[in-house]
Design a protein around this motif. Structure first.
Motif, mmCIF file in Angstrom:
data_model
loop_
_atom_site.group_PDB
_atom_site.id
_atom_site.type_symbol
_atom_site.label_atom_id
_atom_site.label_comp_id
_atom_site.label_asym_id
_atom_site.label_seq_id
_atom_site.Cartn_x
_atom_site.Cartn_y
_atom_site.Cartn_z
ATOM 1 N N LEU A 12 0.988 -1.252 -0.237
ATOM 2 C CA LEU A 12 0.192 -0.020 -0.061
ATOM 3 C C LEU A 12 0.830 1.615 -0.298
ATOM 4 N N GLY A 13 0.170 2.590 -0.499
ATOM 5 C CA GLY A 13 0.758 3.703 -0.429
ATOM 6 C C GLY A 13 1.728 4.523 -1.875
ATOM 7 N N ALA A 62 5.557 -4.896 -6.630
ATOM 8 C CA ALA A 62 6.890 -4.179 -6.473
ATOM 9 C C ALA A 62 8.028 -3.902 -7.597
ATOM 10 N N ILE A 63 8.886 -4.971 -8.001
ATOM 11 C CA ILE A 63 9.505 -5.239 -8.862
ATOM 12 C C ILE A 63 8.972 -4.443 -10.369
ATOM 13 N N GLN A 64 7.877 -4.953 -10.237
ATOM 14 C CA GLN A 64 7.597 -4.781 -11.579
ATOM 15 C C GLN A 64 7.240 -3.332 -12.516
ATOM 16 N N THR A 65 6.452 -2.535 -11.251
ATOM 17 C CA THR A 65 6.330 -1.691 -10.855
ATOM 18 C C THR A 65 7.504 -0.522 -10.660
ATOM 19 N N LEU A 66 8.422 -0.744 -10.351
ATOM 20 C CA LEU A 66 9.557 -0.053 -10.325
ATOM 21 C C LEU A 66 10.339 0.106 -11.850
ATOM 22 N N ASP A 91 21.141 -2.567 8.383
ATOM 23 C CA ASP A 91 22.415 -2.114 8.126
ATOM 24 C C ASP A 91 23.707 -3.178 7.661
ATOM 25 N N GLU A 92 22.888 -4.650 7.407
ATOM 26 C CA GLU A 92 23.333 -5.303 6.493
ATOM 27 C C GLU A 92 23.626 -4.920 5.253
ATOM 28 N N ILE A 93 22.834 -4.250 4.486
ATOM 29 C CA ILE A 93 23.134 -3.901 3.671
ATOM 30 C C ILE A 93 23.648 -2.911 3.435
ATOM 31 N N ASP A 94 24.416 -2.219 4.219
ATOM 32 C CA ASP A 94 24.523 -0.610 4.750
ATOM 33 C C ASP A 94 23.768 0.675 4.134
ATOM 34 N N ALA A 95 22.678 0.339 3.857
ATOM 35 C CA ALA A 95 21.399 1.562 3.342
ATOM 36 C C ALA A 95 21.867 3.208 3.140
ATOM 37 N N ASP A 96 21.546 3.962 2.420
ATOM 38 C CA ASP A 96 22.488 5.108 1.985
ATOM 39 C C ASP A 96 21.304 6.001 2.812
ATOM 40 N N LEU A 97 20.160 5.463 2.148
ATOM 41 C CA LEU A 97 18.380 5.233 2.557
ATOM 42 C C LEU A 97 18.012 4.514 2.945
ATOM 43 N N ILE A 98 16.641 4.797 3.493
ATOM 44 C CA ILE A 98 15.193 3.685 3.871
ATOM 45 C C ILE A 98 14.720 4.537 2.956
ATOM 46 N N ILE A 99 12.891 4.479 2.885
ATOM 47 C CA ILE A 99 12.096 4.671 1.796
ATOM 48 C C ILE A 99 11.051 3.394 2.407
ATOM 49 N N MET A 100 10.212 4.176 3.227
ATOM 50 C CA MET A 100 8.876 3.814 3.488
ATOM 51 C C MET A 100 7.470 4.538 3.192
ATOM 52 N N GLY A 101 6.806 3.825 3.764
ATOM 53 C CA GLY A 101 5.790 4.543 4.086
ATOM 54 C C GLY A 101 5.365 4.673 5.019
ATOM 55 N N SER A 102 3.997 6.067 5.032
ATOM 56 C CA SER A 102 4.034 6.114 5.641
ATOM 57 C C SER A 102 1.653 7.040 6.719
ATOM 58 N N ARG A 103 1.112 6.429 7.425
ATOM 59 C CA ARG A 103 -0.112 6.851 7.504
ATOM 60 C C ARG A 103 0.075 8.282 7.830
ATOM 61 N N GLY A 104 0.786 8.698 7.843
ATOM 62 C CA GLY A 104 0.846 10.226 8.643
ATOM 63 C C GLY A 104 -0.192 10.000 10.317
ATOM 64 N N LEU A 105 0.160 9.207 10.941
ATOM 65 C CA LEU A 105 0.133 9.260 12.296
ATOM 66 C C LEU A 105 0.993 10.047 13.192
ATOM 67 N N LYS A 106 0.319 10.697 13.994
ATOM 68 C CA LYS A 106 0.121 11.820 15.128
ATOM 69 C C LYS A 106 0.980 11.042 16.342
ATOM 70 N N ARG A 107 2.094 11.704 16.998
ATOM 71 C CA ARG A 107 2.884 10.908 17.530
ATOM 72 C C ARG A 107 2.141 10.365 19.183
ATOM 73 N N ARG A 126 20.164 6.150 9.842
ATOM 74 C CA ARG A 126 19.798 6.238 9.287
ATOM 75 C C ARG A 126 19.183 7.498 8.021
ATOM 76 N N PRO A 127 19.479 8.639 6.955
ATOM 77 C CA PRO A 127 18.640 8.705 6.598
ATOM 78 C C PRO A 127 17.449 8.125 6.158
ATOM 79 N N MET A 128 16.297 8.486 6.629
ATOM 80 C CA MET A 128 14.637 8.011 5.948
ATOM 81 C C MET A 128 13.866 8.881 5.252
ATOM 82 N N LEU A 129 12.657 8.233 3.976
ATOM 83 C CA LEU A 129 11.861 9.123 2.911
ATOM 84 C C LEU A 129 11.039 8.621 3.453
ATOM 85 N N LEU A 130 9.996 9.694 4.254
ATOM 86 C CA LEU A 130 9.042 8.740 4.777
ATOM 87 C C LEU A 130 7.590 9.844 3.742
ATOM 88 N N VAL A 131 6.793 8.807 3.231
ATOM 89 C CA VAL A 131 5.928 9.319 2.008
ATOM 90 C C VAL A 131 4.835 8.689 2.494
#
Length: 283
Positions: A12-13, A62-66, A91-107, A126-131
């Motif tokens: 989703l997202g 997801a792979i097909q969409t990308l 940590d395993e892949i030593d990612a420079d950026l994590i991209i994740m979906g977010s429901r935008g919930l308050k704290r 690690r830097p994290m891109l929330l969508v």
């Protein structure tokens, strides 16, 4: 600077759309992508088999969409608690950026609903891109950095300049908010950086790297003002530094006080109308 990207998908997202937009950025074109889907543990073997098959389909879609070069993408299907597994794989892949979906919930909602993205951001350096699910992902051209004198803001500036490298007509927007906790907002003003040392240093660095920069200032509550500036200036991507306030003895625990208390990054991730890249410097 961003060579390895971890994309966590749940079916989703808009996370996949965000990655596609990023892969159009010249500086990101050669980045390797790992697509991860986590299958939560189930109470019965049959339920586990069903979830595993469902997870495989989510990964395949997801792979097909990308539609990426097969040499640049790999996939991981893993069982476990999504919050923990995302951190482990990053940590395993030593990612420079994590991209994740977010429901935008308050704290407080994030805590009560066991928010995966909130947990990962709290525990990963690690830097994290929330969508968020309710935003529209646009082609990246106009990138905004919320600037102050912190090291995390300077780190965001470096990331923004890296992303804008090679984007024809790309624009860096530097925003500086004078805090007024009474909540009285000022007019949005485009300013020259000469009288603001923070903005002057950022513009000098942008100029050195051949990136056009515009400076804006306002006053009010920082979170509200940053979101207002991003919306009024039609920003495609917002970068915000987040100081690491976790005690060194509690790196493996979510900082509940910080989640419940006033947090600029939490406010912005919930209320911004564009994707938000949160980054902190590592100690």
């Amino acid at each position: 600077m961003i060579d390895k990207i971890l994309l966590a998908v749940s079916g989703l997202g808009h996370a996949e759309e965000m990655l596609k937009a990023l892969k159009e950025v010249p500086s990101i074109k050669s980045a390797k992508v790992t697509v991860l889907h986590v299958v939560p543990s189930q109470s019965t073997a049959n339920a586990m088999t069903e979830k595993w098959e469902e997870g495989g389909k989510i990964l395949a879609n997801a792979i097909q969409t990308l539609n990426l070069d097969p040499s640049q993408v790999s996939s991981i299907l893993r069982q476990g608690d999504p919050k923990d597994v995302v951190c482990q794989v990053a940590d395993e892949i030593d990612a420079d950026l994590i991209i994740m979906g977010s429901r935008g919930l308050k704290r407080l909602q994030s805590i009560l609903s066991n928010s995966v993205s909130q947990y990962v951001f709290q525990l990963s350096s690690r830097p994290m891109l929330l969508v968020k699910d309710d935003i529209y992902v646009k082609r990246i051209n106009r990138v905004m950095v919320a600037m102050d004198n912190s090291e995390s803001a300077k780190h965001c500036l470096s990331l923004a300049l890296f992303l804008l490298r090679g984007i024809e007509g790309g624009q860096l927007i530097l925003a500086n908010v004078n805090t007024d906790l009474r909540g009285k907002s000022s007019e949005l003003n485009e300013v020259t950086p000469d009288k603001n040392p923070v903005l002057a240093a950022a513009v000098a660095e942008a100029t050195r790297q051949g990136v056009k920069a515009r400076c804006f200032s306002s006053s009010g509550k920082p979170g509200e003002e940053i979101c207002r500036l991003a919306e009024e200036l039609s920003v495609d991507l917002l970068l915000l530094g987040s100081p690491d306030r976790r005690p060194s003895v509690a790196k493996s625990f979510v900082d509940i006080d910080r989640l419940i208390g006033s947090s600029l990054s939490d406010y912005v991730r919930v209320n911004a109308t564009c994707p938000v890249l949160l980054a902190r410097t590592t100690s």
